[in-house]
Design an enzyme around this catalytic site. Structure first.
Site, PDB file in Angstrom:
ATOM      1  N   CYS A 187       0.824  -1.196   0.000  1.00 49.83           N
ATOM      2  CA  CYS A 187       0.000   0.000   0.000  1.00 49.83           C
ATOM      3  C   CYS A 187       0.866   1.256   0.000  1.00 49.83           C
ATOM      4  CB  CYS A 187      -0.900   0.015   1.236  1.00 49.83           C
ATOM      5  SG  CYS A 187      -1.880  -1.484   1.439  1.00 49.83           S
ATOM      6  N   ASN A 210       1.590  -0.036   5.586  1.00 50.81           N
ATOM      7  CA  ASN A 210       2.112  -0.556   4.324  1.00 50.81           C
ATOM      8  C   ASN A 210       3.005  -1.743   4.646  1.00 50.81           C
ATOM      9  OD1 ASN A 210       3.285  -0.945   1.770  1.00 50.81           O
ATOM     10  ND2 ASN A 210       4.821   0.634   2.126  1.00 50.81           N
ATOM     11  N   GLY A 211       2.674  -2.917   4.103  1.00 46.01           N
ATOM     12  CA  GLY A 211       3.517  -4.078   4.326  1.00 46.01           C
ATOM     13  C   GLY A 211       2.744  -5.316   4.692  1.00 46.01           C
ATOM     14  N   GLU A 212       3.438  -6.241   5.339  1.00 48.83           N
ATOM     15  CA  GLU A 212       2.849  -7.506   5.782  1.00 48.83           C
ATOM     16  C   GLU A 212       3.421  -7.887   7.140  1.00 48.83           C
ATOM     17  OE1 GLU A 212       0.538  -8.838   4.028  1.00 48.83           O
ATOM     18  OE2 GLU A 212       0.848  -8.098   1.986  1.00 48.83           O
ATOM     19  N   ILE A 245      14.616 -11.621 -16.787  1.00 49.44           N
ATOM     20  CA  ILE A 245      14.966 -10.699 -17.861  1.00 49.44           C
ATOM     21  C   ILE A 245      16.250 -11.187 -18.517  1.00 49.44           C
ATOM     22  CG2 ILE A 245      15.863  -8.378 -18.292  1.00 49.44           C
ATOM     23  CD1 ILE A 245      12.870  -8.410 -18.046  1.00 49.44           C
ATOM     24  N   SER A 288      11.558 -12.569  -3.937  1.00 51.56           N
ATOM     25  CA  SER A 288      12.852 -12.306  -4.569  1.00 51.56           C
ATOM     26  C   SER A 288      13.977 -12.846  -3.691  1.00 51.56           C
ATOM     27  CB  SER A 288      13.042 -10.804  -4.797  1.00 51.56           C
ATOM     28  OG  SER A 288      13.538 -10.176  -3.633  1.00 51.56           O
ATOM     29  N   ARG A 302      -4.746   1.262  -1.154  1.00 50.25           N
ATOM     30  CA  ARG A 302      -4.665  -0.160  -0.855  1.00 50.25           C
ATOM     31  C   ARG A 302      -4.467  -1.021  -2.094  1.00 50.25           C
ATOM     32  NH1 ARG A 302      -9.219  -4.397   1.445  1.00 50.25           N
ATOM     33  NH2 ARG A 302      -7.749  -5.903   2.307  1.00 50.25           N
ATOM     34  N   LEU A 303      -3.485  -1.926  -1.993  1.00 48.88           N
ATOM     35  CA  LEU A 303      -3.353  -3.064  -2.901  1.00 48.88           C
ATOM     36  C   LEU A 303      -3.771  -4.283  -2.103  1.00 48.88           C
ATOM     37  CD1 LEU A 303      -2.396  -4.330  -5.591  1.00 48.88           C
ATOM     38  CD2 LEU A 303      -0.111  -4.517  -4.572  1.00 48.88           C
ATOM     39  N   ASP A 358      -3.943  -8.501   8.833  1.00 49.91           N
ATOM     40  CA  ASP A 358      -2.779  -8.296   9.693  1.00 49.91           C
ATOM     41  C   ASP A 358      -2.724  -6.870  10.228  1.00 49.91           C
ATOM     42  OD1 ASP A 358      -2.336  -7.414   7.099  1.00 49.91           O
ATOM     43  OD2 ASP A 358      -0.196  -7.877   7.104  1.00 49.91           O
TER      44      ASP A 358
END
Length: 644
Positions: A2, A75-77, A291, A363, A50-51, A100
């Site tokens: 977010c 923003n985050g998890e 890539i 990642s 929000r995403l 969360d």
């Protein structure tokens, strides 16, 4: 994932300008295209984009506690939120959602500012407690998620996930900080807590900040650090087994989602390790993205394909060519301040590719800093050994003289670039490491800047950033010490910044299991010789992964995620580069010695010297000036660029 914004009146409880707050919030639409809300009360305003990743149906923000006396934008998890929720329920707290985010407000009620000690994840949040009249900001331990703030002349405290939201406030002062410019042309990014603007700061990783009405000085509080405390002795085989268990647990923790999930796969050790663990934990094939480059010297695609074939992933690949230079203005607008890591180009492209198929990716970032994967660590230890053989009284004048008279040979292999080695040996440990990580040396920056700009620095030098962190380092081991320096500077200021902005530009959430703080703590306690052994970086990590990955992946030379700038700037892009660097935008700043810039361009394009890193840094700075600092008011650039 977010975007968050906030306004807080430090002088009283004046009404918050909802339109101003809304404009700031809207600048971060890309971070959260699914929903957007703002909340205001006298003296306080919070906004959120929000995403939707978790609790898609009921996780809207700003989010309140039971009596609406505590409200948060986040923003985050928080990956351990289910365990924390169970603990908080037993303590009498009531939950309305399955998100969360709600854990944060109840953890604040229960543990106050120590709530961050309980969170395992990546996070940046702003929380308002009406009863205590406290605004509380926090950032995760490794700095995975960003958080910016500023105090305006009118006493308004503002914060956001990206600088562009602060820039959207009509009272924000865009005067540039000369210290930040010195830092940028040394490191290629602006290290925490400084930003390119004098009025704005970054909240450093593992820090919190309490803001109260009437407060004059803001003093962030550090709540965690990488310990580097050695574990009790373990057999190598035990370490390998424990490392694999902890890696698998960290990856499993990061699989928590209600939306499609995948992984970046470069073909390097770290991303391949993450994909290997994911494949053993997920029922469905992993979606992997990578890539490739037309230049074979920079192309790792066949190694990525090798891992994809082994684990039967759904693999997607895209090629980057030199016409991606057209991305430069886009990148400037994404990063909001000068940012000179050219791998932002392929990072932007791989994020775009991933977002076409998934909403969350894992990642392999952080492995090099954790496990000593960079080649420069090997060179640093070699130089440290040589430094230890001679006293500084003999070493500095001797190697300083040799460094001055020996010719520069950018074209030669590293082992034969004796000038760089001599110059490093003449320095102390921190100076030597600064010399290896900087994109320009002190002498070159002396030639790069005008006398008037150098005067504005008042003696400040970019090396002071490393010296400050070196003084705080919890260990004196030479390898662990430079790993620590990288975690505080390069990892957060370059790697994580690059990935956050490139991914959020496409509304893509990137998670980094190798930076799970429990895993980082444990790895920091391993003997340095298990990380860098006989010149082999990530030694114990590679040994542990031998059952999972082929030797061609584990033990080939490290390539890095970079682009062929040197050849680009001598080829089809040569005239574009010359026009940008010698044009009016950089000239009018008064910062740069234009005679040196022309000389540098001539030497690079003739093939006599390789100035590609500095040329790219200048291009990104020029684009920042055009697209961010002045933007629509670019016609005013001749009036000066506000460096003070």
């Amino acid at each position: 994932m977010c975007g968050i914004v906030g306004l807080f009146d430090m002088r009283g409880k004046n009404e918050i300008d909802r339109q101003q707050l809304g404009r700031m919030n809207q600048t971060q639409l890309h971070r959260g295209p699914d929903e957007g809300e703002i909340y205001t009360e006298p003296g306080v305003g919070l906004g959120h984009r929000r995403l939707s990743i978790m609790d898609v149906s009921t996780g809207q923000q700003p989010l309140f506690n039971e009596d609406a006396s505590v409200v948060v934008v986040f923003n985050g998890e928080i990956y351990n939120f289910r365990e924390l929720k169970e603990e908080l329920l037993l303590l009498g707290h009531r939950f309305r959602t399955h998100s969360d985010t709600e854990v944060i407000v109840h953890a604040w009620e229960e543990w106050g500012e120590h709530c961050v000690d309980y969170f395992r994840g990546m996070f940046a949040f702003g929380l308002w407690d009406r009863n205590q009249e406290i605004l509380f900001l926090a950032r995760d331990r490794l700095g995975i998620k960003p958080l910016y703030y500023a105090v305006l002349e009118n006493g308004l405290f503002i914060f956001s996930s990206e600088l562009k939201a602060l820039l959207a406030h009509s009272d924000f002062d865009r005067t540039m900080d000369p210290y930040a410019i010195e830092d940028y042309f040394a490191y290629g990014y602006i290290p925490e807590p400084r930003t390119v603007f004098k009025q704005a700061l970054k909240l450093s990783p593992a820090h919190t900040l309490k803001v109260k009405c009437g407060q004059v000085l803001l003093k962030p509080h550090q709540y965690w650090d990488v310990p580097f405390v050695l574990h009790d002795s373990m057999a190598v085989e035990e370490v390998q087994e424990e490392l694999t268990i902890r890696l698998r647990e960290a990856v499993n923790l990061h699989l928590m989602t209600e939306v499609p999930l995948g992984a970046f796969l470069s073909g390097g050790v770290d991303s391949s390790a993450v994909v290997a663990m994911m494949s053993g934990l997920m029922k469905e094939p992993v979606n992997t993205c990578s890539i490739s480059f037309g230049d074979p010297a920079f192309n790792e695609s066949r190694y990525a394909q090798m891992v994809a074939d082994r684990y039967h992933t759904r693999h997607h690949m895209e090629q980057v060519e030199q016409d991606d230079f057209d991305l430069i203005d886009k990148l400037a607008s994404i990063y909001d301040e000068p940012f000179a890591d050219s791998s932002a180009i392929p990072t932007y492209r791989v994020c775009k590719l991933a977002r076409e198929r998934v909403t969350v990716v894992l990642s392999g970032d952080g492995g090099d800093e954790n496990l000593a994967g960079y080649r420069r660590y090997r060179w640093h230890l070699y130089e440290e050994h040589l430094r230890s053989l001679l006293s500084s009284g003999i070493r500095k004048p001797l190697f300083g003289l040799l460094g001055n008279i020996y010719p520069k040979a950018d074209w030669a292999p590293r082992a034969f670039r004796a000038k760089a080695t001599f110059e490093a040996l003449a320095r102390d440990s921190v100076e030597g490491y600064f010399h290896s990580v900087s994109i320009t040396g002190d002498k070159m920056r002396q030639r790069l800047f005008t006398n008037s700009f150098k005067h504005s620095l008042q003696g400040y030098q970019a090396i002071m950033v490393l010296r400050d962190y070196a003084n705080k380092c919890p260990t004196q081991d030479p390898l662990s010490r430079v790993q620590y320096l990288d975690m505080k500077t390069y990892l957060v200021g370059d790697i994580l910044t690059k990935v956050d902005r490139a991914s959020m530009a496409h509304a893509l959430e990137v998670r980094v299991p190798l930076l799970d703080h429990k895993l980082v703590e444990w790895i920091s306690g391993l003997p340095p010789a298990l990380k860098l052994n006989g010149g082999e970086g990530k030694y114990i990590f590679k040994k542990a992964l031998e059952p999972y990955l082929p030797n061609d992946i584990l033990y080939r030379d490290k390539m890095g995620f970079s682009v062929p700038l040197a050849s680009w700037f001598r080829g089809a892009l040569s005239q574009r580069v010359r026009k940008a660097i010698l044009g009016p935008v950089l000239t009018e700043t008064g910062i740069f010695n234009m005679i040196f810039l022309e000389e540098m361009l001539d030497q690079h394009q003739s093939g006599r010297r390789d100035y590609s890193a500095l040329l790219w840094a200048l291009l990104m700075f020029e684009s920042f000036l055009r697209n961010v600092l002045y933007g629509d008011n670019m016609l005013d650039y001749g009036k000066g660029f506000g460096v003070a």
